[in-house]
Every structure is written in structure tokens, then in C-alpha cells.
Design a protein around this motif. Structure first.
Motif, PDB file in Angstrom:
ATOM      1  N   SER A  28       0.834  -1.190   0.000  1.00 27.15           N
ATOM      2  CA  SER A  28       0.000   0.000   0.000  1.00 27.15           C
ATOM      3  C   SER A  28       0.869   1.239   0.000  1.00 27.15           C
ATOM      4  CB  SER A  28      -0.940   0.017   1.209  1.00 27.15           C
ATOM      5  OG  SER A  28      -0.259   0.444   2.349  1.00 27.15           O
ATOM      6  N   ARG A  29       0.349   2.302  -0.553  1.00 20.21           N
ATOM      7  CA  ARG A  29       1.072   3.568  -0.631  1.00 20.21           C
ATOM      8  C   ARG A  29       1.444   4.048   0.772  1.00 20.21           C
ATOM      9  NH1 ARG A  29      -0.883   9.326  -0.670  1.00 20.21           N
ATOM     10  NH2 ARG A  29      -2.637   8.325   0.317  1.00 20.21           N
ATOM     11  N   ASN A  30       0.519   3.943   1.695  1.00 21.68           N
ATOM     12  CA  ASN A  30       0.772   4.431   3.049  1.00 21.68           C
ATOM     13  C   ASN A  30       1.891   3.664   3.739  1.00 21.68           C
ATOM     14  OD1 ASN A  30      -1.175   6.360   2.764  1.00 21.68           O
ATOM     15  ND2 ASN A  30      -2.762   5.163   3.767  1.00 21.68           N
ATOM     16  N   GLU A  31       1.996   2.386   3.499  1.00 24.48           N
ATOM     17  CA  GLU A  31       3.072   1.595   4.102  1.00 24.48           C
ATOM     18  C   GLU A  31       4.430   2.055   3.568  1.00 24.48           C
ATOM     19  OE1 GLU A  31       0.880  -2.640   5.007  1.00 24.48           O
ATOM     20  OE2 GLU A  31       1.408  -2.157   2.937  1.00 24.48           O
ATOM     21  N   ILE A  32       4.494   2.326   2.289  1.00 26.01           N
ATOM     22  CA  ILE A  32       5.746   2.799   1.700  1.00 26.01           C
ATOM     23  C   ILE A  32       6.108   4.159   2.274  1.00 26.01           C
ATOM     24  CG2 ILE A  32       6.874   3.551  -0.424  1.00 26.01           C
ATOM     25  CD1 ILE A  32       5.187   1.447  -1.885  1.00 26.01           C
ATOM     26  N   ILE A  33       5.130   5.052   2.299  1.00 26.79           N
ATOM     27  CA  ILE A  33       5.365   6.396   2.834  1.00 26.79           C
ATOM     28  C   ILE A  33       5.838   6.313   4.283  1.00 26.79           C
ATOM     29  CG2 ILE A  33       4.250   8.568   3.479  1.00 26.79           C
ATOM     30  CD1 ILE A  33       2.391   8.060   1.011  1.00 26.79           C
ATOM     31  N   ASN A  34       5.138   5.528   5.093  1.00 31.28           N
ATOM     32  CA  ASN A  34       5.502   5.405   6.510  1.00 31.28           C
ATOM     33  C   ASN A  34       6.909   4.849   6.691  1.00 31.28           C
ATOM     34  OD1 ASN A  34       3.069   6.464   7.356  1.00 31.28           O
ATOM     35  ND2 ASN A  34       2.107   4.462   7.592  1.00 31.28           N
ATOM     36  N   SER A  35       7.339   3.992   5.794  1.00 32.16           N
ATOM     37  CA  SER A  35       8.678   3.422   5.887  1.00 32.16           C
ATOM     38  C   SER A  35       9.767   4.424   5.511  1.00 32.16           C
ATOM     39  CB  SER A  35       8.810   2.208   4.973  1.00 32.16           C
ATOM     40  OG  SER A  35       7.976   1.173   5.407  1.00 32.16           O
ATOM     41  N   LEU A  36       9.429   5.372   4.642  1.00 30.70           N
ATOM     42  CA  LEU A  36      10.450   6.296   4.136  1.00 30.70           C
ATOM     43  C   LEU A  36      10.425   7.677   4.762  1.00 30.70           C
ATOM     44  CD1 LEU A  36      10.494   5.452   0.332  1.00 30.70           C
ATOM     45  CD2 LEU A  36      12.132   4.802   2.083  1.00 30.70           C
ATOM     46  N   GLN A  37       9.296   8.090   5.305  1.00 31.34           N
ATOM     47  CA  GLN A  37       9.227   9.458   5.834  1.00 31.34           C
ATOM     48  C   GLN A  37       9.688   9.518   7.274  1.00 31.34           C
ATOM     49  OE1 GLN A  37       5.374  11.255   6.022  1.00 31.34           O
ATOM     50  NE2 GLN A  37       4.603   9.832   7.532  1.00 31.34           N
ATOM     51  N   GLY A  38      10.017  10.702   7.686  1.00 30.42           N
ATOM     52  CA  GLY A  38      10.401  10.896   9.077  1.00 30.42           C
ATOM     53  C   GLY A  38      11.685  11.671   9.184  1.00 30.42           C
ATOM     54  N   ALA A  39      11.937  12.121  10.389  1.00 32.32           N
ATOM     55  CA  ALA A  39      13.140  12.904  10.648  1.00 32.32           C
ATOM     56  C   ALA A  39      14.373  12.089  10.297  1.00 32.32           C
ATOM     57  CB  ALA A  39      13.172  13.335  12.101  1.00 32.32           C
ATOM     58  N   GLN A  40      15.272  12.720   9.633  1.00 31.15           N
ATOM     59  CA  GLN A  40      16.510  12.067   9.223  1.00 31.15           C
ATOM     60  C   GLN A  40      17.681  12.779   9.874  1.00 31.15           C
ATOM     61  OE1 GLN A  40      16.818   9.434   6.545  1.00 31.15           O
ATOM     62  NE2 GLN A  40      14.815   9.228   7.424  1.00 31.15           N
ATOM     63  N   GLN A  41      18.608  11.994  10.366  1.00 26.17           N
ATOM     64  CA  GLN A  41      19.860  12.607  10.782  1.00 26.17           C
ATOM     65  C   GLN A  41      20.649  12.886   9.514  1.00 26.17           C
ATOM     66  OE1 GLN A  41      21.834   9.827  13.279  1.00 26.17           O
ATOM     67  NE2 GLN A  41      22.000   8.263  11.742  1.00 26.17           N
ATOM     68  N   GLU A  42      21.433  13.914   9.542  1.00 30.39           N
ATOM     69  CA  GLU A  42      22.193  14.264   8.352  1.00 30.39           C
ATOM     70  C   GLU A  42      23.343  13.284   8.161  1.00 30.39           C
ATOM     71  OE1 GLU A  42      24.316  18.181   6.540  1.00 30.39           O
ATOM     72  OE2 GLU A  42      22.420  18.328   7.611  1.00 30.39           O
ATOM     73  N   VAL A  43      23.434  12.748   6.961  1.00 30.96           N
ATOM     74  CA  VAL A  43      24.476  11.788   6.638  1.00 30.96           C
ATOM     75  C   VAL A  43      25.253  12.324   5.453  1.00 30.96           C
ATOM     76  CG1 VAL A  43      24.948   9.450   5.865  1.00 30.96           C
ATOM     77  CG2 VAL A  43      23.130   9.857   7.495  1.00 30.96           C
ATOM     78  N   ASP A  44      26.534  12.387   5.609  1.00 33.43           N
ATOM     79  CA  ASP A  44      27.381  12.932   4.561  1.00 33.43           C
ATOM     80  C   ASP A  44      27.968  11.801   3.720  1.00 33.43           C
ATOM     81  OD1 ASP A  44      28.739  14.789   3.037  1.00 33.43           O
ATOM     82  OD2 ASP A  44      30.452  14.869   4.399  1.00 33.43           O
ATOM     83  N   VAL A  45      27.102  11.164   2.943  1.00 34.91           N
ATOM     84  CA  VAL A  45      27.508  10.092   2.035  1.00 34.91           C
ATOM     85  C   VAL A  45      26.835  10.355   0.696  1.00 34.91           C
ATOM     86  CG1 VAL A  45      27.425   7.631   1.544  1.00 34.91           C
ATOM     87  CG2 VAL A  45      27.727   8.400   3.890  1.00 34.91           C
ATOM     88  N   SER A  46      27.609  10.393  -0.353  1.00 36.14           N
ATOM     89  CA  SER A  46      27.030  10.569  -1.684  1.00 36.14           C
ATOM     90  C   SER A  46      26.893   9.212  -2.364  1.00 36.14           C
ATOM     91  CB  SER A  46      27.902  11.496  -2.540  1.00 36.14           C
ATOM     92  OG  SER A  46      29.078  10.824  -2.962  1.00 36.14           O
ATOM     93  N   ALA A  47      26.047   9.177  -3.377  1.00 40.89           N
ATOM     94  CA  ALA A  47      25.870   7.946  -4.151  1.00 40.89           C
ATOM     95  C   ALA A  47      27.193   7.555  -4.816  1.00 40.89           C
ATOM     96  CB  ALA A  47      24.765   8.134  -5.187  1.00 40.89           C
ATOM     97  N   ASP A  48      27.925   8.535  -5.297  1.00 43.51           N
ATOM     98  CA  ASP A  48      29.214   8.247  -5.937  1.00 43.51           C
ATOM     99  C   ASP A  48      30.213   7.630  -4.955  1.00 43.51           C
ATOM    100  OD1 ASP A  48      28.301   9.196  -8.392  1.00 43.51           O
ATOM    101  OD2 ASP A  48      29.154  11.199  -8.107  1.00 43.51           O
ATOM    102  N   GLU A  49      30.232   8.137  -3.722  1.00 44.29           N
ATOM    103  CA  GLU A  49      31.139   7.583  -2.705  1.00 44.29           C
ATOM    104  C   GLU A  49      30.774   6.139  -2.371  1.00 44.29           C
ATOM    105  OE1 GLU A  49      32.345  11.375   0.075  1.00 44.29           O
ATOM    106  OE2 GLU A  49      30.287  10.627   0.195  1.00 44.29           O
ATOM    107  N   LEU A  50      29.475   5.880  -2.265  1.00 40.82           N
ATOM    108  CA  LEU A  50      29.024   4.526  -1.956  1.00 40.82           C
ATOM    109  C   LEU A  50      29.378   3.571  -3.082  1.00 40.82           C
ATOM    110  CD1 LEU A  50      27.565   2.689   0.044  1.00 40.82           C
ATOM    111  CD2 LEU A  50      25.400   3.371  -1.027  1.00 40.82           C
ATOM    112  N   GLN A  51      29.175   4.028  -4.335  1.00 37.93           N
ATOM    113  CA  GLN A  51      29.517   3.191  -5.486  1.00 37.93           C
ATOM    114  C   GLN A  51      31.010   2.907  -5.523  1.00 37.93           C
ATOM    115  OE1 GLN A  51      27.044   1.971  -8.094  1.00 37.93           O
ATOM    116  NE2 GLN A  51      28.750   0.662  -7.577  1.00 37.93           N
ATOM    117  N   LYS A  52      31.799   3.935  -5.277  1.00 43.15           N
ATOM    118  CA  LYS A  52      33.252   3.781  -5.275  1.00 43.15           C
ATOM    119  C   LYS A  52      33.699   2.798  -4.192  1.00 43.15           C
ATOM    120  CE  LYS A  52      37.498   6.444  -4.836  1.00 43.15           C
ATOM    121  NZ  LYS A  52      38.078   7.740  -4.471  1.00 43.15           N
ATOM    122  N   ALA A  53      33.056   2.862  -3.025  1.00 48.04           N
ATOM    123  CA  ALA A  53      33.404   1.960  -1.920  1.00 48.04           C
ATOM    124  C   ALA A  53      33.183   0.495  -2.302  1.00 48.04           C
ATOM    125  CB  ALA A  53      32.595   2.310  -0.673  1.00 48.04           C
TER     126      ALA A  53
END
Length: 193
Positions: A28-53
Motif C-alpha cells: 500500500s502507498r501508506n506503508e511505503i510512505i511510513n517506511s520512508l518518511q520521518g526525521a533524518q539525521q544528516e548523513v554525509d555520504v554521496s551515491a558516488d562515494e558509496l559506489q566507489k566503496a
């Protein structure tokens, strides 16, 4: 109506991922939203850095198995995310027709005000069947394929979606490296960027 349908499909995708169950039904849409929304701590990781790792991990630890978590992965582990099974043709990045409903549900959730303007990593994972290098390349192609479907078919703004492939470098169940549970697509909310 199209946005409502997409939102419903997206929520279902998240619910399945958050619960750890792989299925492409009863999302359901609401289950997806509930799983992804919410306060996030700031993380300094880029997609490029993760791919490189992921590439560096294969070079640093050649052979059949990765020694464990990628160093950057621990930074992402606490973020809002979900896993879902999206099926592809064998050894291909072509999304199987039966998975388009799941991709549509994801798009629907991403179109809601709760998630708009936030950035998401679309992370492709494989099992350990095949070489690590091949699996990494295949997972990159599959993550890009899911991103492309979200952007072109479902009109999700591409600037908020970053495709990353990790192959078998971050197995969900390291005790069963060849298990299907390791084949998944993961969405990670990395917040406003």
C-alpha cells in the motif's frame, strides 16, 4: 487518479521492504510512505562515494567473499529505508512486466507531499552467484533501470533519485550468500539535498 494509483503502489512497496518480506502483492502507498518518511539525521555520504566503496572493496578483498559491511554502509543503516523484490530477466537489467506494479507503487509514494523534495538512493543488490565483479556491474545496471522507469514512465523527478549498485558487497543474509533474499532493490531516504 494517476497520482493516487502511484501513491498506493509506492506505499505497498515500502511496507513489504520494511517488514523484510519479499512479495509483490498487498503493498500500500501508506506503508511505503511510513517506511520512508520521518526525521533524518544528516548523513554525509554521496551515491558516488558509496559506489566507489563497492569497487574498492572488491579490489581490497579479492576472491569469492566480502569480509563484511562496507565502511560507508553503517552511516546509512539508521536512515529510513525499505527493501523490495523487483524481478528482472536473467542476467539482464530488463524489469519483468510483473514488477511494474511495484515500481508504480514506489512512484506513487514518491509523488506524495510527504516525500517530495527528498533524495533517495536506489540501491541494487545481488546474491553471490557469479563473480563479484559481474554482480556489481549487473546491480548497477538494475538500479539504473529502476531509476529510469521511475523517471520516464512514472514522472518522478530524476534529480532526487540516485542509482547505486552494490552487487553482493552488502548481503542481507551473509550466512546464505546464494539465497534469493539477497536479491533486492533498496530505497534509502537521504533527506533534503
Amino acid at each position: 487518479m494517476n497520482k493516487i494509483f502511484l501513491a498506493g503502489v509506492s506505499a505497498a512497496f515500502l511496507a513489504v521492504s520494511a517488514s523484510g518480506v519479499f512479495a509483490q502483492t498487498k503493498l500500500s502507498r501508506n506503508e511505503i510512505i511510513n517506511s520512508l518518511q520521518g526525521a533524518q539525521q544528516e548523513v554525509d555520504v554521496s551515491a558516488d562515494e558509496l559506489q566507489k566503496a563497492a569497487f574498492e572493496n572488491i579490489q581490497k578483498y579479492p576472491g569469492a567473499n566480502s569480509p563484511g559491511n562496507l565502511p560507508l554502509w553503517d552511516k546509512l543503516a539508521s536512515l529510513r529505508q525499505f527493501n523490495v523484490e523487483i524481478t528482472f530477466d536473467l542476467n539482464s537489467a530488463r524489469i519483468r512486466p510483473e514488477s511494474y506494479e511495484t515500481v508504480g507503487l514506489i512512484a506513487d509514494a514518491l509523488h506524495t507531499p510527504y516525500l517530495q523534495g527528498q533524495t533517495f538512493f536506489i540501491v541494487g543488490h545481488t546474491d553471490a552467484t557469479g563473480t563479484r565483479e559481474y554482480n556489481l556491474e549487473l546491480s548497477i545496471k538494475r538500479a539504473k533501470s529502476v531509476r529510469e522507469a521511475l523517471v520516464t514512465t512514472f514522472q518522478v523527478p530524476g534529480e532526487y533519485l540516485k542509482a547505486v549498485g552494490l552487487g553482493e558487497e552488502q548481503l542481507r543474509d551473509p550466512s546464505k550468500p546464494d539465497s534469493g533474499i539477497n536479491r533486492r532493490v533498496q530505497l534509502i531516504n537521504v533527506g533534503y539535498r
